[in-house]
Design a protein around this motif. Structure first.
Motif, PDB file in Angstrom:
ATOM      1  N   SER A  75       1.162  -1.160   0.194  1.00 34.20           N
ATOM      2  CA  SER A  75       0.250   0.176  -0.074  1.00 34.20           C
ATOM      3  C   SER A  75       0.745   1.427   0.128  1.00 34.20           C
ATOM      4  N   HIS A  76       1.708   1.163   0.092  1.00 32.19           N
ATOM      5  CA  HIS A  76       2.942   2.197   0.478  1.00 32.19           C
ATOM      6  C   HIS A  76       2.826   3.305  -1.155  1.00 32.19           C
ATOM      7  N   ALA A  77       2.820   2.541  -2.706  1.00 31.49           N
ATOM      8  CA  ALA A  77       2.767   3.565  -3.404  1.00 31.49           C
ATOM      9  C   ALA A  77       0.685   4.851  -3.277  1.00 31.49           C
ATOM     10  N   ALA A  78      -0.078   3.551  -3.143  1.00 27.28           N
ATOM     11  CA  ALA A  78      -0.955   4.161  -3.796  1.00 27.28           C
ATOM     12  C   ALA A  78      -1.751   4.622  -2.625  1.00 27.28           C
ATOM     13  N   LEU A  79      -1.210   4.535  -0.779  1.00 30.40           N
ATOM     14  CA  LEU A  79      -1.432   5.760   0.026  1.00 30.40           C
ATOM     15  C   LEU A  79      -0.786   7.200  -0.496  1.00 30.40           C
ATOM     16  N   SER A  80       0.199   6.802  -0.363  1.00 31.02           N
ATOM     17  CA  SER A  80       1.622   7.958  -1.040  1.00 31.02           C
ATOM     18  C   SER A  80       1.053   8.646  -1.718  1.00 31.02           C
ATOM     19  N   ILE A  81       0.721   8.270  -2.480  1.00 33.44           N
ATOM     20  CA  ILE A  81       0.192   9.430  -3.722  1.00 33.44           C
ATOM     21  C   ILE A  81      -1.424  10.340  -3.602  1.00 33.44           C
ATOM     22  N   ALA A  82      -2.396   8.737  -2.519  1.00 35.48           N
ATOM     23  CA  ALA A  82      -3.560   9.875  -2.264  1.00 35.48           C
ATOM     24  C   ALA A  82      -3.620  11.053  -1.238  1.00 35.48           C
ATOM     25  N   ALA A  83      -2.353  10.632  -0.306  1.00 30.01           N
ATOM     26  CA  ALA A  83      -2.430  11.842   0.541  1.00 30.01           C
ATOM     27  C   ALA A  83      -1.438  12.948   0.138  1.00 30.01           C
ATOM     28  N   MET A  84       0.035  12.715  -0.857  1.00 30.62           N
ATOM     29  CA  MET A  84      -0.256  14.180  -1.836  1.00 30.62           C
ATOM     30  C   MET A  84      -1.498  14.592  -2.381  1.00 30.62           C
ATOM     31  N   ARG A  85      -1.676  13.991  -3.231  1.00 33.35           N
ATOM     32  CA  ARG A  85      -2.848  14.720  -4.031  1.00 33.35           C
ATOM     33  C   ARG A  85      -3.970  15.641  -2.505  1.00 33.35           C
ATOM     34  N   ALA A  86      -3.985  15.028  -1.798  1.00 39.64           N
ATOM     35  CA  ALA A  86      -4.683  15.761  -0.517  1.00 39.64           C
ATOM     36  C   ALA A  86      -4.114  16.745   0.399  1.00 39.64           C
ATOM     37  N   GLY A  87      -3.034  16.795  -0.617  1.00 40.89           N
ATOM     38  CA  GLY A  87      -1.868  17.823  -0.266  1.00 40.89           C
ATOM     39  C   GLY A  87      -0.626  18.084   1.123  1.00 40.89           C
ATOM     40  N   LYS A  88      -0.819  16.560   1.327  1.00 41.43           N
ATOM     41  CA  LYS A  88       0.230  16.487   2.604  1.00 41.43           C
ATOM     42  C   LYS A  88       1.122  15.524   1.836  1.00 41.43           C
ATOM     43  N   HIS A  89       2.528  16.434   2.409  1.00 38.41           N
ATOM     44  CA  HIS A  89       3.916  16.026   2.235  1.00 38.41           C
ATOM     45  C   HIS A  89       3.758  14.616   3.052  1.00 38.41           C
ATOM     46  N   VAL A  90       4.654  13.883   2.174  1.00 36.72           N
ATOM     47  CA  VAL A  90       4.761  12.226   2.672  1.00 36.72           C
ATOM     48  C   VAL A  90       6.603  11.615   2.808  1.00 36.72           C
ATOM     49  N   LEU A  91       6.562  11.037   4.253  1.00 39.25           N
ATOM     50  CA  LEU A  91       7.372  10.544   4.529  1.00 39.25           C
ATOM     51  C   LEU A  91       7.178   8.876   3.987  1.00 39.25           C
ATOM     52  N   CYS A  92       7.687   7.871   3.456  1.00 38.28           N
ATOM     53  CA  CYS A  92       6.908   6.973   2.992  1.00 38.28           C
ATOM     54  C   CYS A  92       8.920   5.663   2.705  1.00 38.28           C
TER      55      CYS A  92
END
Ligand SMILES: NC(=O)c1ccc[n+]([C@@H]2O[C@H](COP(=O)([O-])OP(=O)(O)OC[C@H]3O[C@@H](n4cnc5c(N)ncnc54)[C@H](O)[C@@H]3O)[C@@H](O)[C@H]2O)c1
Length: 340
Positions: A75-92
């Motif tokens: 789930s790393h990619a899907a969650l990271s992409i969803a988070a960036m699209r929701a405006g969050k910075h991501v540490l994966c």
């Protein structure tokens, strides 16, 4: 104050991310999500913050500035992409994704959304490695001609509260890859970081030799891998990754340069030792490896958010390391040397 959300409250979140955020005075732990809610509740009780009913609910929280994605690899990619699209910075966490196209998409979405993407490649922050980088930049061992680097321990079950040989780590549909992606990616990234060069050619062999699920079948991902790499300048080296070093772990790197040899976490007394061709010996400042010490990842991540750019281990450099991992898998499957 930077507000942090945690997605996935398992081992790495509890042992590294959450305590390191808690110790950093520039951020606050604001929210948690884990499918098994009890794990998220335990963290909220201990460190403060709110438990969310889903990753989507956490990502919809306007107050949260950045998230740590600490879930199983699938789930790393899907969650990271969803988070960036929701405006969050991501540490994966690493490995950043289960396929090259997913990893590329993560980097693309980071650019498109202007969000920061960092991957938890913590070997860059280990004291002897940062010190090694200084010596290399000063040319102390000359040009690195060859190297060997190894990360081997007894396997992910060593870090589980209750040993579970049916864990997602051992199942291809959840983990995608085994020791090579779990441990080898750290060492590939370390070589890229130390040499300031990417890998251009790979020959590798990945095998499942020993680890079995509770039903007695060999696990469906590799438990041992050896990879021969060539870097941009032609330096040749091996990356060894293993989940079957059942005694003392091996986390060592040796760089053979035109003026001397540098050993990192290889000598029992000195975390960094340089034997120069002229007979001189340099010993480094770094203390022996300590897995309980803070990783340094979170402090660098918070500094990155403050600076508005990823200071170390950004998505692009993690993508370079993953290209080598995928090339190693392809080499093992086809028997060919893979050009990147
Ligand atoms: N940087 C490092 O050195 C390092 C060390 C250990 C683990 N890791 C990486 O961290 C990740 C997690 O490893 P771990 O040891 O913590 O595993 P873990 O099994 O202990 O924890 C994973 C957690 O994620 C949760 N989860 C699974 N899917 C989810 C989803 N879709 N949404 C939210 N939560 C979900 C699980 O319920 C579990 O609590 C792995 O990718 C692993 O490779 C990195």
């Amino acid at each position: 104050m930077i507000n942090i959300g945690i997605i996935g409250c398992g081992n790495i979140a509890r042992s590294r991310h959450i305590p390191e955020y808690d110790s950093n005075s520039d951020c606050v732990l604001t929210g948690y999500y884990n499918p098994n809610t009890a794990k998220a509740e335990e963290m909220a009780d201990r460190y403060g913050g709110k438990v969310y009913a889903s990753a989507e609910a956490l990502l919809a929280e306007p107050m949260i500035d950045a998230v740590s994605v600490c879930t199983s690899n699938d789930s790393h990619a899907a969650l990271s992409i969803a988070a960036m699209r929701a405006g969050k910075h991501v540490l994966c966490e690493k490995p950043m994704a289960c396929s090259l196209s997913e990893a590329e998409e993560m980097v693309r979405v980071a650019k498109e959304t202007g969000r920061l993407l960092m991957i938890g490649l913590n070997q860059r922050f280990m004291p002897a490695h940062t010190e090694a980088k200084e010596y290399l930049e000063r040319g102390v061992i000359g040009k690195v001609l060859s190297f060997r680097t190894t990360f081997g321990h007894g396997g992910p079950e060593m870090f589980m509260k209750v040993k579970d040989m049916n864990s997602w780590f051992f199942r291809k549909e959840k983990a995608a890859m085994g020791a090579m992606a779990d441990l080898g990616v750290h060492k590939i990234d370390l070589i890229h970081y130390l040499l300031g060069e990417r890998t251009v050619r790979v020959s590798a062999r990945l095998n499942t030799l020993d680890k079995r699920s509770d039903s007695g079948e060999l696990i469906s991902v590799d438990d041992n891998a050896i990879c021969l790499m060539e870097t941009e300048s032609g330096a040749l080296g091996t990356v060894t990754a293993s989940w079957t070093y059942y005694g003392r772990p091996d986390n060592s790197t040796v760089l053979f340069g035109s003026k001397g040899i540098m050993r990192l976490y290889d000598d029992p007394e000195h975390s960094l030792i340089i034997n120069l061709a002229d007979g001189n010996v340099i010993t480094g400042r770094a203390s022996p490896m300590d897995f309980r010490a803070p990783s340094g990842v979170i402090d660098s991540w918070i500094e990155s958010i403050k600076a508005g750019r990823v200071l170390e281990a950004d998505g692009e450099s993690a993508l370079d390391a993953m290209k080598t991992v995928f090339a190693a898998i392809s080499s093992s499957e086809t028997g060919n040397c893979i050009k990147i």
